[in-house]
Motif scaffolding. Structure first.
Motif, PDB file in Angstrom:
ATOM      1  N   PRO A  56       0.748  -1.124   0.033  1.00 28.78           N
ATOM      2  CA  PRO A  56       0.095  -0.027   0.080  1.00 28.78           C
ATOM      3  C   PRO A  56       0.804   1.200   0.119  1.00 28.78           C
ATOM      4  CG  PRO A  56      -0.222  -0.948   2.215  1.00 28.78           C
ATOM      5  CD  PRO A  56       0.580  -1.948   1.199  1.00 28.78           C
ATOM      6  N   ALA A  57       1.933   1.191   0.262  1.00 29.76           N
ATOM      7  CA  ALA A  57       3.052   2.343   0.206  1.00 29.76           C
ATOM      8  C   ALA A  57       3.507   2.739  -0.857  1.00 29.76           C
ATOM      9  CB  ALA A  57       4.254   2.080   1.261  1.00 29.76           C
ATOM     10  N   PRO A  59       3.550   4.079  -4.668  1.00 28.49           N
ATOM     11  CA  PRO A  59       2.609   5.162  -5.013  1.00 28.49           C
ATOM     12  C   PRO A  59       1.475   4.678  -6.107  1.00 28.49           C
ATOM     13  CG  PRO A  59       4.875   5.743  -5.396  1.00 28.49           C
ATOM     14  CD  PRO A  59       5.118   4.524  -4.692  1.00 28.49           C
ATOM     15  N   ASN A  61      -0.007   2.034  -5.958  1.00 30.60           N
ATOM     16  CA  ASN A  61      -1.119   1.057  -5.174  1.00 30.60           C
ATOM     17  C   ASN A  61      -2.109   1.928  -4.372  1.00 30.60           C
ATOM     18  OD1 ASN A  61       0.095  -0.927  -6.312  1.00 30.60           O
ATOM     19  ND2 ASN A  61       1.374  -1.390  -4.526  1.00 30.60           N
ATOM     20  N   LYS A  62      -1.932   3.560  -4.275  1.00 32.57           N
ATOM     21  CA  LYS A  62      -2.461   4.344  -3.331  1.00 32.57           C
ATOM     22  C   LYS A  62      -3.858   4.439  -4.286  1.00 32.57           C
ATOM     23  CE  LYS A  62       1.391   6.182  -1.166  1.00 32.57           C
ATOM     24  NZ  LYS A  62       2.146   7.380  -0.610  1.00 32.57           N
TER      25      LYS A  62
END
Length: 204
Positions: A56-57, A59, A61-62
């Motif tokens: 999730p960190a 970019p 995947n945000k």
């Protein structure tokens, strides 16, 4: 190739100096049927954790990142092997333009041949844009190929975009190199006829 005249989008900053083509798309996926789309393999390994799950960190995947059609990347992006699949992965994911201080030479030309506009900006300006995006992730950038310029948010200004004129015309019209050649069919035929008329043995 999709025609590209002007693109306005939020921008996702993907960190990593010397991000090579194997990071853009790992070589093991190049045997996949492109009809199924290479976008699913974009940054496959570096956007996942050691368990193979999306990090999730990372970019891209945000939330909302998938809507971005412009990426801000770092120096020497696309270095390494000459695989055109790296550009296919970007195209199939929906990326229309890249902003970086520099690109791998072969990757740069592959991008142009597939309708992705690579925009070179000075390192300091790319860093300033990255800082702005960190504070304002919804900020938008416009890459205008018709005007040959990129419009950055806030007070970062408007800057020229310089690419090869032949490549620029092809991208503006949505034509690859072969299709561009066909647009000169009448001139080519006239040249051949004139050449044979002056050198008749060529037509034998």
């Amino acid at each position: 190739m999709r025609a590209f005249t002007s693109e306005t989008s939020k921008v996702v900053a993907v960190p990593g100096v010397n991000c090579d083509t194997d990071q853009i798309i790992p070589g093991r996926f190049l045997k996949a049927d492109r009809a199924q789309g290479y976008g699913q393999f974009l940054f496959h390994d570096i956007r996942r954790n050691e368990r193979g799950e999306l990090d999730p960190a990372f970019p891209l995947n945000k939330p909302g990142a998938d809507s971005a059609t412009i990426l801000l990347v770092e120096d020497n992006f696309g270095c390494g092997s000459s695989r055109e699949g790296a550009v296919y992965a970007l195209v199939d994911h929906g990326i229309r333009a890249l902003i970086a201080p520099s690109f791998g030479d072969i990757f740069y030309n592959n991008a142009l041949k597939n309708g992705v506009v690579p925009v070179r900006l000075p390192v300091a300006l790319c860093d300033a844009l990255a800082e702005h995006l960190a504070e304002f992730p919804e900020a938008q950038v416009t890459v205008d190929l018709e005007k040959s310029e990129v419009v950055l948010p806030a007070n970062l200004g408007t800057h020229p975009v310089s690419i090869d004129p032949f490549a620029r015309e092809g991208i503006l019209r949505g034509l690859d190199e072969i299709e561009m050649t066909f647009t000169y069919a009448e001139q080519i035929q006239a040249f051949e006829q004139a050449r044979i008329a002056s050198h008749p043995w060529l037509g034998r």
